[in-house]
Design a protein around this motif. Structure first.
Motif, PDB file in Angstrom:
ATOM      1  N   TYR A 154      37.961 -57.180  77.347  1.00  0.00           N
ATOM      2  CA  TYR A 154      36.695 -56.750  78.371  1.00  0.00           C
ATOM      3  C   TYR A 154      35.329 -55.088  76.441  1.00  0.00           C
ATOM      4  CZ  TYR A 154      38.793 -57.150  82.956  1.00  0.00           C
ATOM      5  OH  TYR A 154      38.564 -58.350  83.484  1.00  0.00           O
ATOM      6  N   ALA A 155      36.301 -55.194  75.438  1.00  0.00           N
ATOM      7  CA  ALA A 155      35.555 -54.438  74.909  1.00  0.00           C
ATOM      8  C   ALA A 155      34.720 -55.378  74.479  1.00  0.00           C
ATOM      9  CB  ALA A 155      35.967 -53.737  74.372  1.00  0.00           C
ATOM     10  N   MET A 156      35.088 -56.380  73.718  1.00  0.00           N
ATOM     11  CA  MET A 156      35.077 -57.924  72.816  1.00  0.00           C
ATOM     12  C   MET A 156      33.901 -58.021  73.806  1.00  0.00           C
ATOM     13  SD  MET A 156      34.909 -57.984  69.671  1.00  0.00           S
ATOM     14  CE  MET A 156      36.542 -57.213  69.565  1.00  0.00           C
ATOM     15  N   VAL A 157      33.727 -58.322  75.013  1.00  0.00           N
ATOM     16  CA  VAL A 157      33.440 -59.763  75.437  1.00  0.00           C
ATOM     17  C   VAL A 157      31.739 -59.012  75.502  1.00  0.00           C
ATOM     18  CG1 VAL A 157      32.877 -60.743  77.849  1.00  0.00           C
ATOM     19  CG2 VAL A 157      34.932 -61.122  76.536  1.00  0.00           C
ATOM     20  N   GLY A 158      32.222 -57.418  75.883  1.00  0.00           N
ATOM     21  CA  GLY A 158      30.701 -56.382  75.974  1.00  0.00           C
ATOM     22  C   GLY A 158      30.421 -56.754  75.104  1.00  0.00           C
ATOM     23  N   LYS A 159      30.731 -56.756  73.948  1.00  0.00           N
ATOM     24  CA  LYS A 159      30.339 -56.336  72.309  1.00  0.00           C
ATOM     25  C   LYS A 159      29.079 -57.974  72.042  1.00  0.00           C
ATOM     26  CE  LYS A 159      29.318 -53.809  68.923  1.00  0.00           C
ATOM     27  NZ  LYS A 159      28.067 -52.580  68.668  1.00  0.00           N
ATOM     28  N   LEU A 160      30.169 -58.522  72.579  1.00  0.00           N
ATOM     29  CA  LEU A 160      29.765 -59.873  72.749  1.00  0.00           C
ATOM     30  C   LEU A 160      27.923 -59.764  73.365  1.00  0.00           C
ATOM     31  CD1 LEU A 160      29.291 -62.748  71.864  1.00  0.00           C
ATOM     32  CD2 LEU A 160      30.955 -63.637  73.634  1.00  0.00           C
ATOM     33  N   SER A 176      49.459 -68.214  61.475  1.00  0.00           N
ATOM     34  CA  SER A 176      50.225 -67.938  61.480  1.00  0.00           C
ATOM     35  C   SER A 176      51.426 -66.833  61.183  1.00  0.00           C
ATOM     36  CB  SER A 176      51.800 -68.756  59.974  1.00  0.00           C
ATOM     37  OG  SER A 176      51.056 -68.150  58.588  1.00  0.00           O
ATOM     38  N   ARG A 177      50.261 -66.170  60.621  1.00  0.00           N
ATOM     39  CA  ARG A 177      49.960 -64.514  60.928  1.00  0.00           C
ATOM     40  C   ARG A 177      49.702 -63.629  62.099  1.00  0.00           C
ATOM     41  NH1 ARG A 177      48.125 -61.650  57.345  1.00  0.00           N
ATOM     42  NH2 ARG A 177      49.514 -59.702  57.055  1.00  0.00           N
ATOM     43  N   PRO A 178      50.678 -62.534  63.343  1.00  0.00           N
ATOM     44  CA  PRO A 178      50.316 -62.386  63.872  1.00  0.00           C
ATOM     45  C   PRO A 178      48.544 -61.831  63.892  1.00  0.00           C
ATOM     46  CG  PRO A 178      52.088 -60.809  63.280  1.00  0.00           C
ATOM     47  CD  PRO A 178      51.799 -62.515  63.146  1.00  0.00           C
ATOM     48  N   GLU A 179      48.862 -60.885  62.302  1.00  0.00           N
ATOM     49  CA  GLU A 179      47.332 -60.309  62.063  1.00  0.00           C
ATOM     50  C   GLU A 179      46.042 -61.055  61.991  1.00  0.00           C
ATOM     51  OE1 GLU A 179      51.058 -58.160  61.075  1.00  0.00           O
ATOM     52  OE2 GLU A 179      49.887 -59.746  60.794  1.00  0.00           O
ATOM     53  N   ASP A 180      46.548 -62.428  61.505  1.00  0.00           N
ATOM     54  CA  ASP A 180      45.432 -62.708  61.572  1.00  0.00           C
ATOM     55  C   ASP A 180      44.557 -63.819  62.684  1.00  0.00           C
ATOM     56  OD1 ASP A 180      45.783 -62.396  58.222  1.00  0.00           O
ATOM     57  OD2 ASP A 180      47.187 -63.872  57.464  1.00  0.00           O
ATOM     58  N   ARG A 181      45.880 -63.878  63.394  1.00  0.00           N
ATOM     59  CA  ARG A 181      45.584 -64.557  64.682  1.00  0.00           C
ATOM     60  C   ARG A 181      44.918 -63.498  65.560  1.00  0.00           C
ATOM     61  NH1 ARG A 181      51.397 -66.540  64.531  1.00  0.00           N
ATOM     62  NH2 ARG A 181      51.764 -65.073  66.973  1.00  0.00           N
ATOM     63  N   VAL A 182      45.035 -62.407  65.066  1.00  0.00           N
ATOM     64  CA  VAL A 182      43.793 -61.384  66.000  1.00  0.00           C
ATOM     65  C   VAL A 182      42.556 -61.668  65.303  1.00  0.00           C
ATOM     66  CG1 VAL A 182      43.721 -59.332  66.413  1.00  0.00           C
ATOM     67  CG2 VAL A 182      46.125 -60.342  66.682  1.00  0.00           C
ATOM     68  N   ARG A 183      42.592 -61.164  64.030  1.00  0.00           N
ATOM     69  CA  ARG A 183      41.466 -61.927  63.541  1.00  0.00           C
ATOM     70  C   ARG A 183      40.149 -62.443  63.690  1.00  0.00           C
ATOM     71  NH1 ARG A 183      40.378 -57.565  59.849  1.00  0.00           N
ATOM     72  NH2 ARG A 183      41.993 -56.582  59.060  1.00  0.00           N
ATOM     73  N   SER A 184      41.063 -63.821  64.346  1.00  0.00           N
ATOM     74  CA  SER A 184      40.310 -65.336  64.418  1.00  0.00           C
ATOM     75  C   SER A 184      40.285 -64.997  65.323  1.00  0.00           C
ATOM     76  CB  SER A 184      41.237 -66.451  64.447  1.00  0.00           C
ATOM     77  OG  SER A 184      41.079 -67.433  64.240  1.00  0.00           O
ATOM     78  N   TRP A 185      40.903 -64.279  66.746  1.00  0.00           N
ATOM     79  CA  TRP A 185      40.105 -64.191  67.928  1.00  0.00           C
ATOM     80  C   TRP A 185      39.203 -63.468  68.060  1.00  0.00           C
ATOM     81  CZ3 TRP A 185      40.025 -59.607  70.542  1.00  0.00           C
ATOM     82  CH2 TRP A 185      39.761 -59.667  71.651  1.00  0.00           C
ATOM     83  N   VAL A 186      39.206 -62.630  67.023  1.00  0.00           N
ATOM     84  CA  VAL A 186      37.850 -61.501  67.231  1.00  0.00           C
ATOM     85  C   VAL A 186      36.554 -62.032  67.040  1.00  0.00           C
ATOM     86  CG1 VAL A 186      36.523 -59.655  66.224  1.00  0.00           C
ATOM     87  CG2 VAL A 186      38.862 -59.563  67.738  1.00  0.00           C
ATOM     88  N   ALA A 187      36.960 -62.806  65.935  1.00  0.00           N
ATOM     89  CA  ALA A 187      35.668 -63.245  64.971  1.00  0.00           C
ATOM     90  C   ALA A 187      35.063 -65.021  65.608  1.00  0.00           C
ATOM     91  CB  ALA A 187      36.573 -63.943  63.525  1.00  0.00           C
ATOM     92  N   ALA A 188      36.451 -65.399  66.418  1.00  0.00           N
ATOM     93  CA  ALA A 188      36.350 -66.628  67.283  1.00  0.00           C
ATOM     94  C   ALA A 188      35.055 -66.159  68.639  1.00  0.00           C
ATOM     95  CB  ALA A 188      37.053 -67.614  67.694  1.00  0.00           C
ATOM     96  N   ILE A 189      34.813 -65.082  69.142  1.00  0.00           N
ATOM     97  CA  ILE A 189      34.865 -64.600  69.921  1.00  0.00           C
ATOM     98  C   ILE A 189      33.212 -64.365  69.228  1.00  0.00           C
ATOM     99  CG2 ILE A 189      34.147 -62.433  72.093  1.00  0.00           C
ATOM    100  CD1 ILE A 189      37.350 -62.573  71.920  1.00  0.00           C
ATOM    101  N   LEU A 190      32.495 -63.934  68.389  1.00  0.00           N
ATOM    102  CA  LEU A 190      31.271 -63.199  68.017  1.00  0.00           C
ATOM    103  C   LEU A 190      31.053 -64.846  67.693  1.00  0.00           C
ATOM    104  CD1 LEU A 190      32.409 -59.611  66.391  1.00  0.00           C
ATOM    105  CD2 LEU A 190      31.631 -60.350  68.495  1.00  0.00           C
ATOM    106  N   TYR A 194      38.212 -72.573  72.216  1.00  0.00           N
ATOM    107  CA  TYR A 194      37.862 -72.653  71.393  1.00  0.00           C
ATOM    108  C   TYR A 194      38.645 -71.574  70.514  1.00  0.00           C
ATOM    109  CZ  TYR A 194      34.466 -71.859  67.379  1.00  0.00           C
ATOM    110  OH  TYR A 194      33.792 -71.513  65.867  1.00  0.00           O
ATOM    111  N   VAL A 195      38.784 -70.442  70.655  1.00  0.00           N
ATOM    112  CA  VAL A 195      39.746 -69.352  70.592  1.00  0.00           C
ATOM    113  C   VAL A 195      40.875 -69.553  70.767  1.00  0.00           C
ATOM    114  CG1 VAL A 195      40.161 -66.647  70.638  1.00  0.00           C
ATOM    115  CG2 VAL A 195      37.769 -67.787  71.686  1.00  0.00           C
TER     116      VAL A 195
END
Length: 223
Positions: A178-184, A102-116, A93-94
């Motif tokens: 690991y930090a993001m899954v811990g926060k989730l 397309s931009r790497p910065e936006d892919r990182v933001r999307s990564w965070v949003a999809a996990i949370l 899903y992520v």
């Protein structure tokens, strides 16, 4: 050569044998999927305090006890597989969400949003119920076992981090996963849905870490 040695069959015999093996593999894969889906459905229906029996899961899957024990030693083994299957689905899903940027910065933001997004009401209850069912096995959500959620999610950051100039994408991505899954996990157990502002703050943190790591690499004479 030993005339009694068993050699791989070719021609008609080999094709028939390979076809039979492929059909059996597809049949077994179908059984496993039905058991995983049935177990998840039983947990979803019963909630965190329910204790579905193997007989209930087998009946819901429309299979036999023999089929169950062909693939799983116990209900705990099945629930561990349900957890691992959830981690795999989360990573898919992520990745799908990230692929839209397309931009790497936006892919990182999307990564965070999809996990949370997994802490949203629509999916949080199911995830908590599975973690309750797995008990100590729920630690697999954040463990270092191969195929765990953090490891699967970290791989998705290797590409964008590389584009951002991070010196060691694997290392940096692993720490943040690991930090993001811990926060989730915190959001899930507290039954709290992160606000858009919190999601943005965490995305900013991940990008800041990537920027700092990229800068450190340049200071050390890296590319």
């Amino acid at each position: 050569m030993d005339k009694n040695a068993i050699l791989p069959e070719s021609g008609l015999v080999g094709r028939i044998a390979r076809k039979a093996v492929a059909e059996r593999e597809a049949e077994y894969a179908g059984e496993v999927r039905r058991l995983l889906d049935a177990a998840l459905d039983q947990v979803r229906r019963g909630g965190p305090n329910a204790r579905p029996r193997v007989a209930d899961i087998v009946a819901a899957a429309g299979l036999s006890n023999d089929a169950f024990y062909r693939h799983f030693r116990s209900k705990d083994a099945l629930m561990a597989a349900v957890l691992a299957d959830g981690a795999e689905r989360l990573a898919d899903y992520v990745a799908h969400r990230m692929s839209k940027e397309s931009r790497p910065e936006d892919r990182v933001r999307s990564w965070v949003a999809a996990i949370l997004a997994q802490a949203e009401k629509a999916s949080a209850a199911d995830t908590r119920a599975v973690l309750h069912q797995t008990g100590a096995l729920g630690a697999d959500l954040v463990s270092g076992q191969t195929g765990s959620a953090p490891q699967r999610l970290a791989v998705l950051l290797h590409g964008p981090f590389g584009e951002l100039g991070v010196r060691d994408p694997r290392y940096c991505a692993g720490l943040l996963a690991y930090a993001m899954v811990g926060k989730l996990s915190e959001y899930l157990w507290a039954d709290i849905e992160p606000t858009p502002g919190e999601v943005e703050r965490l995305a900013d943190f991940c990008l800041s870490a990537a920027t700092a790591e990229a800068g450190h690499g340049r200071e050390q004479g890296g590319p």
